[in-house]
Design a protein around this motif. Structure first.
Motif, PDB file in Angstrom:
ATOM      1  N   SER A 360       0.817  -1.215   0.000  1.00 17.99           N
ATOM      2  CA  SER A 360       0.000   0.000   0.000  1.00 17.99           C
ATOM      3  C   SER A 360       0.851   1.266   0.000  1.00 17.99           C
ATOM      4  N   ASN A 361       0.581   2.110  -1.009  1.00 21.67           N
ATOM      5  CA  ASN A 361       1.224   3.428  -1.123  1.00 21.67           C
ATOM      6  C   ASN A 361       2.758   3.355  -1.154  1.00 21.67           C
ATOM      7  N   SER A 362       3.298   2.186  -1.473  1.00 22.94           N
ATOM      8  CA  SER A 362       4.761   2.004  -1.524  1.00 22.94           C
ATOM      9  C   SER A 362       5.435   2.500  -0.251  1.00 22.94           C
ATOM     10  N   GLN A 363       4.802   2.267   0.874  1.00 24.98           N
ATOM     11  CA  GLN A 363       5.361   2.688   2.160  1.00 24.98           C
ATOM     12  C   GLN A 363       6.211   1.548   2.730  1.00 24.98           C
ATOM     13  N   TRP A 364       7.515   1.769   2.754  1.00 25.74           N
ATOM     14  CA  TRP A 364       8.438   0.701   3.144  1.00 25.74           C
ATOM     15  C   TRP A 364       8.725   0.809   4.631  1.00 25.74           C
ATOM     16  N   LYS A 365       7.791   0.242   5.407  1.00 27.16           N
ATOM     17  CA  LYS A 365       7.950   0.208   6.854  1.00 27.16           C
ATOM     18  C   LYS A 365       7.127  -0.951   7.401  1.00 27.16           C
ATOM     19  N   ASN A 366       7.491  -1.405   8.587  1.00 27.74           N
ATOM     20  CA  ASN A 366       6.781  -2.502   9.213  1.00 27.74           C
ATOM     21  C   ASN A 366       5.304  -2.171   9.380  1.00 27.74           C
ATOM     22  N   GLY A 367       4.460  -3.128   8.977  1.00 23.02           N
ATOM     23  CA  GLY A 367       3.027  -2.982   9.174  1.00 23.02           C
ATOM     24  C   GLY A 367       2.271  -2.426   7.985  1.00 23.02           C
ATOM     25  N   THR A 368       2.966  -2.024   6.913  1.00 21.31           N
ATOM     26  CA  THR A 368       2.252  -1.524   5.737  1.00 21.31           C
ATOM     27  C   THR A 368       1.391  -2.633   5.144  1.00 21.31           C
ATOM     28  N   ALA A 369       0.135  -2.301   4.849  1.00 24.34           N
ATOM     29  CA  ALA A 369      -0.835  -3.304   4.405  1.00 24.34           C
ATOM     30  C   ALA A 369      -0.479  -3.860   3.031  1.00 24.34           C
ATOM     31  N   LEU A 370      -0.768  -5.136   2.841  1.00 21.16           N
ATOM     32  CA  LEU A 370      -0.790  -5.743   1.513  1.00 21.16           C
ATOM     33  C   LEU A 370      -2.224  -5.715   1.022  1.00 21.16           C
ATOM     34  N   GLN A 371      -2.393  -5.279  -0.202  1.00 21.74           N
ATOM     35  CA  GLN A 371      -3.731  -5.081  -0.742  1.00 21.74           C
ATOM     36  C   GLN A 371      -3.798  -5.557  -2.184  1.00 21.74           C
ATOM     37  N   GLN A 372      -5.018  -5.603  -2.674  1.00 21.94           N
ATOM     38  CA  GLN A 372      -5.271  -5.788  -4.104  1.00 21.94           C
ATOM     39  C   GLN A 372      -5.357  -4.402  -4.719  1.00 21.94           C
ATOM     40  N   TYR A 373      -4.666  -4.200  -5.837  1.00 23.54           N
ATOM     41  CA  TYR A 373      -4.661  -2.857  -6.415  1.00 23.54           C
ATOM     42  C   TYR A 373      -4.472  -2.978  -7.922  1.00 23.54           C
ATOM     43  N   THR A 374      -4.933  -1.965  -8.647  1.00 18.24           N
ATOM     44  CA  THR A 374      -4.778  -1.936 -10.099  1.00 18.24           C
ATOM     45  C   THR A 374      -3.311  -2.138 -10.477  1.00 18.24           C
ATOM     46  N   CYS A 375      -3.047  -3.056 -11.372  1.00 17.65           N
ATOM     47  CA  CYS A 375      -1.673  -3.343 -11.780  1.00 17.65           C
ATOM     48  C   CYS A 375      -1.067  -2.124 -12.462  1.00 17.65           C
ATOM     49  N   ASN A 376       0.126  -1.727 -11.984  1.00 18.05           N
ATOM     50  CA  ASN A 376       0.747  -0.514 -12.528  1.00 18.05           C
ATOM     51  C   ASN A 376       2.249  -0.671 -12.778  1.00 18.05           C
ATOM     52  N   GLY A 377       2.792  -1.882 -12.560  1.00 14.77           N
ATOM     53  CA  GLY A 377       4.188  -2.132 -12.879  1.00 14.77           C
ATOM     54  C   GLY A 377       5.193  -1.531 -11.928  1.00 14.77           C
ATOM     55  N   THR A 378       4.754  -1.028 -10.767  1.00 10.67           N
ATOM     56  CA  THR A 378       5.686  -0.414  -9.831  1.00 10.67           C
ATOM     57  C   THR A 378       6.391  -1.474  -8.995  1.00 10.67           C
ATOM     58  N   ASP A 379       7.432  -1.030  -8.289  1.00  6.29           N
ATOM     59  CA  ASP A 379       8.205  -1.947  -7.457  1.00  6.29           C
ATOM     60  C   ASP A 379       7.418  -2.430  -6.245  1.00  6.29           C
ATOM     61  N   ALA A 380       6.288  -1.813  -5.971  1.00  8.97           N
ATOM     62  CA  ALA A 380       5.427  -2.266  -4.878  1.00  8.97           C
ATOM     63  C   ALA A 380       4.621  -3.498  -5.272  1.00  8.97           C
ATOM     64  N   GLN A 381       4.664  -3.871  -6.553  1.00 13.91           N
ATOM     65  CA  GLN A 381       3.877  -5.006  -7.033  1.00 13.91           C
ATOM     66  C   GLN A 381       4.758  -6.126  -7.599  1.00 13.91           C
ATOM     67  N   ARG A 382       6.058  -6.018  -7.420  1.00 14.56           N
ATOM     68  CA  ARG A 382       6.970  -7.027  -7.932  1.00 14.56           C
ATOM     69  C   ARG A 382       7.651  -7.738  -6.762  1.00 14.56           C
ATOM     70  N   PHE A 383       7.655  -9.063  -6.805  1.00 14.76           N
ATOM     71  CA  PHE A 383       8.161  -9.873  -5.704  1.00 14.76           C
ATOM     72  C   PHE A 383       9.137 -10.922  -6.226  1.00 14.76           C
ATOM     73  N   VAL A 384      10.081 -11.285  -5.356  1.00 14.25           N
ATOM     74  CA  VAL A 384      10.911 -12.454  -5.609  1.00 14.25           C
ATOM     75  C   VAL A 384      10.471 -13.529  -4.631  1.00 14.25           C
ATOM     76  N   TYR A 385      10.346 -14.753  -5.135  1.00 13.76           N
ATOM     77  CA  TYR A 385       9.957 -15.905  -4.330  1.00 13.76           C
ATOM     78  C   TYR A 385      11.242 -16.627  -3.951  1.00 13.76           C
ATOM     79  N   THR A 386      11.639 -16.515  -2.691  1.00 14.44           N
ATOM     80  CA  THR A 386      12.960 -16.990  -2.274  1.00 14.44           C
ATOM     81  C   THR A 386      12.957 -18.484  -1.975  1.00 14.44           C
ATOM     82  N   ALA A 387      14.157 -19.016  -1.818  1.00 16.50           N
ATOM     83  CA  ALA A 387      14.311 -20.454  -1.595  1.00 16.50           C
ATOM     84  C   ALA A 387      13.612 -20.935  -0.341  1.00 16.50           C
ATOM     85  N   GLU A 388      13.514 -20.077   0.682  1.00 20.06           N
ATOM     86  CA  GLU A 388      12.856 -20.490   1.914  1.00 20.06           C
ATOM     87  C   GLU A 388      11.379 -20.152   1.930  1.00 20.06           C
TER      88      GLU A 388
END
Length: 481
Positions: A360-388
């Motif tokens: 949410s709102n690209s706020q990089w801090k503990n507790g920022t909500a994960l939400q469903q949002y219109t896809c916009n290609g920002t770094d707030a919507q891109r994830f890496v799926y790690t080995a663990e």
């Protein structure tokens, strides 16, 4: 039947998968290999210690596997034996599932493989991993000259059936090193079909890599020069520079002549896997990371997505059981497929509304909500799926998709939090596109609250159900970061 294990729970979800619309990309499916794909572009599912399981080694080939692993022990004067060293995991010879009447030697197992090839047509080369085990005096086991003698045995025993290290050097000429491999890659599997590629792993623990390098130099002094087998030194799961630079125990200059790595899986090994794919090297991955076992669907998904070449499965069949391990998810991850054809770096699209999981709102801090949002290609919507099993956002990869309060329960909201290795930041994907959370024994899945189509709807945990479209996510590949 009660269903407690991660694998059992996720299988149940897969079996309950409803029929989706034609526009849906699920269930997830790795791409089948084509004859024009290079060897470095495909992966193999591999039964770990194949010779210890099923009543015949060739049962695995009959079942569709195209790689086997055979342990050999440096026991006695095996160099004088026409069929080479004994096949065993411990210090004494054993009657394994190869063709000898009593104790099997490497030649007995190779006879089985070549005999099978004589009567079967295959579209890919067979990989034979020869894992060197120590004898009762480990310090004297697999010295460089003995590794060189094992390679000489392979050359004499398999001859023209091999696609060898020497062949690859010729293919890469004039740059017969890692630079040439990165620029050109391996030959196509169409050109290699029916060939056998032998890979050496293991050796004397504590000196595996240096002894391999010394053996390579001994073999380079022969005419023609170089080994025929591929010497595959140990690489650390947290050090991708061993793929592109110096391997531990080997100088940077000498490391340039090794084209594969042997890796015990570990946290964040996705960087090593991706580097090996980038440099077109083969990597044998065994063990498991995080909360996964090697038989969990999620572990194989991550391995394929990030670039493993041979994925070791710790199978449990005994020699008295003629059956072989065939996981129920082979329609999603077949025994041989295209390396990195499942996304490990992705946007997560909801299948019912076409929106994206978003910080949410690209706020990089503990507790920022994960939400469903219109896809916009920002770094707030891109994830890496790690080995663990973590989902780390590109915007700041020190954070993980997590559960508010860290407790797995119905309705718990999702946010980002500093990655600390806790259960609530571990996610297991299923082939149906569900993400089950480790907190609560994998019983709760990522869910769009109330199935709302509205942008900004908070994500939560809810009881996992493959028939619930609120929980089905379509991972769509994005560039590595």
């Amino acid at each position: 039947m009660h269903c407690h294990s991660l694998r059992c729970r996720l299988f149940a979800l897969l079996f309950a998968l409803p029929v989706l619309s034609a526009s849906a990309a699920l269930p997830l499916q790795a791409t089948a290999p084509q004859s024009t794909d290079r060897l470095d572009q495909i992966y193999y599912g591999q039964p770990h210690n194949t010779y210890l399981h099923s009543s015949k080694l060739t049962n695995w080939l009959d079942a569709g596997y195209r790689t086997v692993e055979i342990d050999v022990i440096d026991n006695g004067d095996w160099e004088k034996e026409p069929k080479g060293p004994y096949v065993a995991h411990g210090i004494g010879p054993t009657n394994s599932n190869c063709s000898a009447a009593s104790n099997d030697r490497l030649g007995d197992c190779l006879d089985d493989v070549t005999g099978w090839l004589d009567t079967h047509s295959v579209d890919v080369p067979l990989l034979v991993f020869v894992d060197m085990k120590a004898n009762s005096d480990p310090a004297s086991a697999w010295k460089p000259d003995e590794i060189a003698q094992l390679d000489d045995f392979i050359r004499g025993y398999l001859g023209s059936r091999l696609y060898s290290y020497r062949d690859l050097l010729g293919h890469l000429a004039p740059d017969g090193n890692r630079t040439g491999l990165k620029n050109k890659g391996w030959p196509t599997i169409g050109a290699l079909k029916g060939k056998i590629i032998v890979v050496f792993t293991g050796g004397y623990l504590g000196d595996v890599n240096a002894r391999m390098n010394s053996a390579r130099k001994l073999l380079e002094a022969q005419t023609p020069a170089g080994p025929v087998s591929f010497l595959c030194p140990d690489v650390d799961s947290d050090d991708p520079n061993e793929i592109s630079g110096a391997i531990d125990g080997i100088s940077a200059a000498d490391s340039a002549y090794f084209f594969c790595g042997n890796m015990n899986a570990g946290d964040n090994d996705q960087y090593v896997l991706n580097r090996s794919a980038e440099y077109r090297q083969l990597i044998h991955q065994w063990g498991a990371a995080g909360a996964f076992s090697s038989l969990d669907y999620a572990w194989s998904y991550i391995s394929v997505a990030h670039g493993a070449s041979a994925i070791g499965w710790d199978v449990t069949e005994s020699l008295t059981n003629a059956s072989v391990f065939r996981p129920d998810w082979l329609t999603s991850i077949p025994l041989v497929g295209k390396r990195r054809s499942l996304p490990g770096y992705f946007e997560l699209h909801t299948t019912f509304s076409g929106q994206c999981v978003d910080v949410s709102n690209s706020q990089w801090k503990n507790g920022t909500a994960l939400q469903q949002y219109t896809c916009n290609g920002t770094d707030a919507q891109r994830f890496v799926y790690t080995a663990e099993g973590q989902l780390r956002p590109k915007g700041d990869t020190k954070y993980c998709a997590d559960v508010d309060g860290g407790k797995g329960k119905q309705g718990a909201k999702l946010n980002i939090w500093d990655c600390d290795g806790g259960e609530s930041e571990k996610w297991a994907i299923s082939s149906a596109g569900l993400f089950a959370n480790r907190a609560g024994s994998w019983g709760w899945c990522m869910d769009v609250t109330g199935g709302s189509p509205n942008s900004g709807t908070r994500l939560q945990l809810w009881g996992c159900s493959a028939s619930n479209r609120n929980q089905q996510f379509d991972p769509r590949v994005v560039p590595d970061f």
